[in-house]
Design a protein around this motif. Structure first.
Motif: not given
Ligand code: SF4
Ligand code: SF4
Length: 437
Positions: A23-24, A26-27, A29, A83, A85
């Motif tokens: 998890c980076v 990034c938000g 999600c 997500c 990633s």
């Molecule tokens: S989209 Fe993936 S990488 Fe980005 S905050 Fe959510 S779980 Fe983490």
């Protein structure tokens, strides 16, 4: 190699750095997450939950402090779809719940109740039959209508359970266990039907419909006598050891039956069954058998589409329907087009898409019992989206979603039917015409 690596991990039932570190933050999600959307709290988002899990794993906070946020998570896995990633959120959450189940002991009453439900009811025909009989009695006495009238009176969650409970089928599915049903016409496949646990009484008509549709499409269907509950609810609750016991029993039950595929009509069960390889990865004796079993698991809609064009004989169903994607089909199994393809094959039927069809309806296993307020809000949102289409039938592909949406419609006084895709197909095969529906 993977198994060898797993064996080096001292405790596989806790979140792993290699998973949550992807998890980076990034938000991307956040907007996909139903609890973040409803509550607007970072800690109730996928990113926030992963952050708490990572902090706890690094020893910076007790995991117990994250428990309310993890409890409110639906495990719907919409965040996995969103997500970029490739974070496998479900895996992380389920491992964290396993850790919580070991480290945080609830009160005696809750412990006994949970043990009873997970160990003595779900995997046991006798346990399920007893509760089915009690539910029938309660419905005969009109206690469900009383529960509707006085929703605030909810001792031990019984009111909520009564309000959500379906009218039980007079024809449970258990008599099919241990039998093999022949294909109609030339045999194209021999399949094992994963009959589950509660479905045998709560959604028995769906199981019978699944059997008929498979036979109609040239499948010989084996309903293994020794199978049991798939363990999905156990995994969601962090009870992974019990889930492993059930998985071994299912693998053994089907091992000698020489099936081409194992069919599930329940999205949550199907997702868990497809993950048996992961569940038993650190079990040297069972990991390979689990992997092979999981490879053969198919959702019924996925399987029928893979099998080729549907068998002829579908009658006309001149009706408008809207389809809601069950989370564990759309997000966990990544199956969206197969149910729609099946509906599109039915003469006369018109599919009208609703807004956000893949947003969780709030059913989520036993979430609607444990978090009734949030589950109710999500369910009512879903019904509003469906109503905007003005479709006559609401269709889904998971009995849990059916029960949740049907209960909310009942509470709202609506006669709209909520059907599984397979039940719609079955109606078409049985002559079509909406008057017979
Ligand atoms: S989209 Fe993936 S990488 Fe980005 S905050 Fe959510 S779980 Fe983490
Ligand atoms: S599983 Fe669903 S409720 Fe839980 S964090 Fe992901 S999107 Fe939100």
């Amino acid at each position: 190699m993977a198994d060898a690596l797993q064996n080096l991990i001292p405790d596989a039932d806790r979140p792993q750095w290699r998973d949550y570190s992807r998890c980076v933050h990034c938000g991307l999600c956040l907007n996909a997450c139903p609890t973040f959307r409803l509550l607007g709290e970072e800690m109730d988002s996928p990113r926030g939950r992963i952050y708490q899990i990572a902090q706890a794993d690094a020893g910076r906070m007790p995991l117990a402090e994250a428990a309310p946020f993890l409890d409110r998570c639906l495990d719907c896995r919409a965040c996995e779809t969103a997500c970029p990633s490739g974070v496998e959120y479900g895996k992380i959450l389920e491992a964290a719940r396993a850790q919580l189940a070991r480290e945080v002991k609830p009160g005696l009453w809750r412990r006994l109740l949970a043990k009873h439900l997970y160990d003595q009811v779900l995997p046991s025909h006798a346990g399920l039959k007893t509760y089915a009989a009690l539910l029938r009695l309660a419905q005969t006495l009109g206690l469900d209508r009383l529960a509707e009238k006085f929703p605030a009176v909810n001792p031990f969650g019984l009111n909520q359970a009564l309000r959500l409970a379906p009218r039980l089928s007079p024809r449970p599915f258990w008599p099919a266990w241990g039998k093999t049903y022949p294909a109609q016409g030339p045999r194209h496949a021999r399949v094992g039907l994963l009959a589950g646990c509660m479905q045998n009484v709560a959604s028995a008509e769906l199981s019978w419909a699944t059997l008929r549709v498979l036979q109609r499409n040239g499948c010989e269907v084996v309903v293994a006598q020794e199978q049991t509950c798939c363990g999905a609810l156990h995994v969601h609750a962090g009870r992974r050891e019990k889930a492993r016991q059930l998985a071994r029993r299912n693998i053994q039950a089907f091992a000698a039956l020489e099936c081409d595929a194992y069919i599930s009509h329940t999205a949550g069960c199907g997702a868990s069954l497809k993950e048996y390889g992961h569940l038993l990865a650190s079990d040297a004796q069972w990991s390979e058998a689990a992997r092979q079993f999981a490879e053969k698991v198919r959702d019924i809609s996925e399987f029928l589409v893979e099998l080729g064009p549907l068998a002829p004989g579908l009658g006309s169903l001149p009706v408008t329907v809207t389809y809601q994607d069950p989370c564990h089909l759309a997000h966990a199994q990544r199956i969206r087009s197969a149910p729609r393809q099946l509906l599109a094959a039915i003469p006369g039927l018109e599919l009208i898409e609703m807004a956000r069809p893949d947003q969780c309806c709030g059913s989520a296993g036993v979430y609607n019992l444990l978090q009734p307020e949030l589950a109710g809000r999500l369910g009512r949102e879903k019904l509003e989206s469906a109503a905007q289409t003005r479709a006559r039938w609401l269709v889904t592909a998971n009995p849990g979603c059916q029960l949740q949406l049907a209960a909310l419609l009942r509470q709202a006084g609506s006669p709209q039917p909520v059907l599984h895709v397979v039940e719609v197909l079955d109606r078409a095969y049985r002559g079509g015409s909406i008057h017979k529906a």
